[in-house]
Design a protein around this motif. Structure first.
Motif, mmCIF file in Angstrom:
data_model
loop_
_atom_site.group_PDB
_atom_site.id
_atom_site.type_symbol
_atom_site.label_atom_id
_atom_site.label_comp_id
_atom_site.label_asym_id
_atom_site.label_seq_id
_atom_site.Cartn_x
_atom_site.Cartn_y
_atom_site.Cartn_z
ATOM 1 N N ASN A 139 16.047 -14.866 6.124
ATOM 2 C CA ASN A 139 14.840 -15.650 5.843
ATOM 3 C C ASN A 139 13.641 -14.748 5.580
ATOM 4 O O ASN A 139 13.547 -13.644 6.126
ATOM 5 N N PHE A 140 12.701 -15.279 4.769
ATOM 6 C CA PHE A 140 11.536 -14.496 4.365
ATOM 7 C C PHE A 140 10.257 -15.321 4.468
ATOM 8 O O PHE A 140 10.282 -16.545 4.383
ATOM 9 N N ARG A 141 9.140 -14.599 4.626
ATOM 10 C CA ARG A 141 7.842 -15.257 4.761
ATOM 11 C C ARG A 141 7.342 -15.858 3.456
ATOM 12 O O ARG A 141 6.587 -16.824 3.454
ATOM 13 N N SER A 142 7.715 -15.260 2.322
ATOM 14 C CA SER A 142 7.219 -15.747 1.034
ATOM 15 C C SER A 142 8.344 -15.809 0.008
ATOM 16 O O SER A 142 9.360 -15.114 0.136
ATOM 17 N N SER A 143 8.144 -16.635 -1.017
ATOM 18 C CA SER A 143 9.138 -16.754 -2.083
ATOM 19 C C SER A 143 9.245 -15.447 -2.860
ATOM 20 O O SER A 143 10.317 -15.093 -3.346
ATOM 21 N N ALA A 144 8.131 -14.712 -2.955
ATOM 22 C CA ALA A 144 8.144 -13.429 -3.663
ATOM 23 C C ALA A 144 9.049 -12.426 -2.950
ATOM 24 O O ALA A 144 9.790 -11.671 -3.589
ATOM 25 N N HIS A 145 9.001 -12.427 -1.604
ATOM 26 C CA HIS A 145 9.864 -11.540 -0.826
ATOM 27 C C HIS A 145 11.335 -11.926 -0.998
ATOM 28 O O HIS A 145 12.206 -11.057 -1.065
ATOM 29 N N ARG A 175 9.476 -18.397 8.588
ATOM 30 C CA ARG A 175 10.097 -17.751 7.421
ATOM 31 C C ARG A 175 10.847 -18.836 6.644
ATOM 32 O O ARG A 175 12.059 -18.989 6.786
ATOM 33 N N PRO A 176 10.130 -19.595 5.820
ATOM 34 C CA PRO A 176 10.721 -20.788 5.189
ATOM 35 C C PRO A 176 11.616 -20.527 3.982
ATOM 36 O O PRO A 176 12.236 -21.452 3.472
ATOM 37 N N TYR A 177 11.696 -19.279 3.533
ATOM 38 C CA TYR A 177 12.463 -18.984 2.315
ATOM 39 C C TYR A 177 13.764 -18.269 2.674
ATOM 40 O O TYR A 177 13.746 -17.136 3.151
ATOM 41 N N LYS A 178 14.879 -18.967 2.439
ATOM 42 C CA LYS A 178 16.188 -18.481 2.884
ATOM 43 C C LYS A 178 17.057 -18.037 1.713
ATOM 44 O O LYS A 178 17.147 -18.713 0.689
ATOM 45 N N SER A 232 10.201 -23.591 -4.365
ATOM 46 C CA SER A 232 9.515 -22.563 -3.575
ATOM 47 C C SER A 232 10.308 -22.225 -2.317
ATOM 48 O O SER A 232 10.182 -21.131 -1.768
ATOM 49 N N HIS A 233 11.141 -23.168 -1.847
ATOM 50 C CA HIS A 233 11.984 -22.913 -0.676
ATOM 51 C C HIS A 233 13.303 -22.243 -1.072
ATOM 52 O O HIS A 233 13.808 -21.385 -0.354
ATOM 53 N N THR A 234 13.859 -22.657 -2.194
ATOM 54 C CA THR A 234 15.156 -22.115 -2.615
ATOM 55 C C THR A 234 15.022 -20.770 -3.317
ATOM 56 O O THR A 234 15.986 -20.017 -3.426
ATOM 57 N N GLY A 235 13.797 -20.480 -3.817
ATOM 58 C CA GLY A 235 13.597 -19.232 -4.551
ATOM 59 C C GLY A 235 13.981 -19.348 -6.017
ATOM 60 O O GLY A 235 13.927 -18.368 -6.756
ATOM 61 N N VAL A 287 12.705 -13.475 -3.676
ATOM 62 C CA VAL A 287 13.130 -13.099 -5.030
ATOM 63 C C VAL A 287 13.390 -11.602 -5.115
ATOM 64 O O VAL A 287 14.382 -11.155 -5.702
ATOM 65 N N SER A 288 12.503 -10.807 -4.512
ATOM 66 C CA SER A 288 12.668 -9.355 -4.507
ATOM 67 C C SER A 288 13.969 -8.965 -3.805
ATOM 68 O O SER A 288 14.714 -8.099 -4.278
ATOM 69 N N HIS A 289 14.251 -9.621 -2.684
ATOM 70 C CA HIS A 289 15.482 -9.369 -1.924
ATOM 71 C C HIS A 289 16.718 -9.715 -2.750
ATOM 72 O O HIS A 289 17.702 -8.963 -2.776
ATOM 73 N N GLN A 290 16.676 -10.865 -3.440
ATOM 74 C CA GLN A 290 17.825 -11.305 -4.234
ATOM 75 C C GLN A 290 18.095 -10.364 -5.407
ATOM 76 O O GLN A 290 19.250 -10.133 -5.777
#
Length: 230
Positions: free
Chosen positions: A131-137, A121-124, A32-35, A139-142
């Motif tokens: 960094n992002f607030r959620s894992s969904a954000h 923003r734990p998702y980098k 959930s942190h790594t995406g 994944v969308s960015h990646q």
């Protein structure tokens, strides 16, 4: 197994401090942190952290929705989704923010909202460091960075980089296909097509062969069969 009774959780996450009973649960949580999302839907390309999440997701494509709201008749693939939906009718918002008193129907909504106050923003992203607030954000960015188009329309085959873009695109089909099946959600451009489709749910087969007594739901299939007797 004993840890389920004692409450012992010796495996702590070094990123957020959350603790788990086993190392396998911790390994799953760290995604959930790594995406990292290993399980891909073969239909639309959406990625999931766990195989069980993928199994539940596939019901979207099969159209299976066994849980019905008694208030409005809306159908759901999971009992938990129905329970959450019922709050639309009751107005219940049990998850409240202690800082601004904003309330949410789901705990996940509250957790995401609280990060607006904390700035967490734990998702980098491993590629650019953002960094992002959620894992969904994340994944969308990646997906945007990679240029991949993993979200595919099952109706016309057009592919999109983001789930939101696919959702918006699906509305164009809904406008052209206003006749929707109340059982499985499938849509049709004509009411006659919907009536024909409903026979797959009702089991109705009105076309009866007088030679061999076989029955058919469609006239075209029935006529094709009759030619075998000629």
């Amino acid at each position: 197994h004993k840890r389920t009774h004692t409450g012992e959780r010796p495996h702590g996450c070094p990123l957020c401090g959350k603790a788990f009973i086993s190392s396998s649960h911790l390994a799953l949580h760290r995604r959930s942190h790594t995406g990292e999302r290993k399980y891909r839907c073969p239909v639309c390309g959406k990625l999931f952290l766990q195989s069980s999440h993928l199994v539940r997701h596939k019901a979207i494509h099969t159209g299976e929705r066994p849980f019905k709201c008694e208030e409005c008749g809306k159908l759901f693939g999971r009992a938990s989704h129905l329970a959450t939906h019922r709050r639309v009718h009751t107005g219940e918002r049990p998850f409240k923010c202690l800082q601004c008193e904003k309330a949410f129907t789901q705990k996940a909504g509250l957790v995401l909202h609280v990060r607006l106050h904390t700035g967490e923003r734990p998702y980098k992203c491993d590629r650019c460091g953002k960094n992002f607030r959620s894992s969904a954000h994340l994944v969308s960015h990646q997906l945007l960075e990679s240029g991949e188009r993993n979200f595919k329309c099952s109706t016309c085959g057009k592919a999109f980089k983001q789930a939101a873009s696919l959702k918006q695109h699906l509305k164009t089909h809904e406008a052209r296909e206003p006749h929707r099946c109340s059982v499985c959600g499938r849509a049709f451009s004509r009411s006659s097509y919907l009536q024909l489709h409903m026979r797959t749910h009702s089991g109705e087969r009105p076309y009866h062969c007088l030679v061999c007594n076989r029955t058919y739901a469609k006239m075209s299939t029935f006529e094709k069969h009759c030619k075998k007797h000629q």
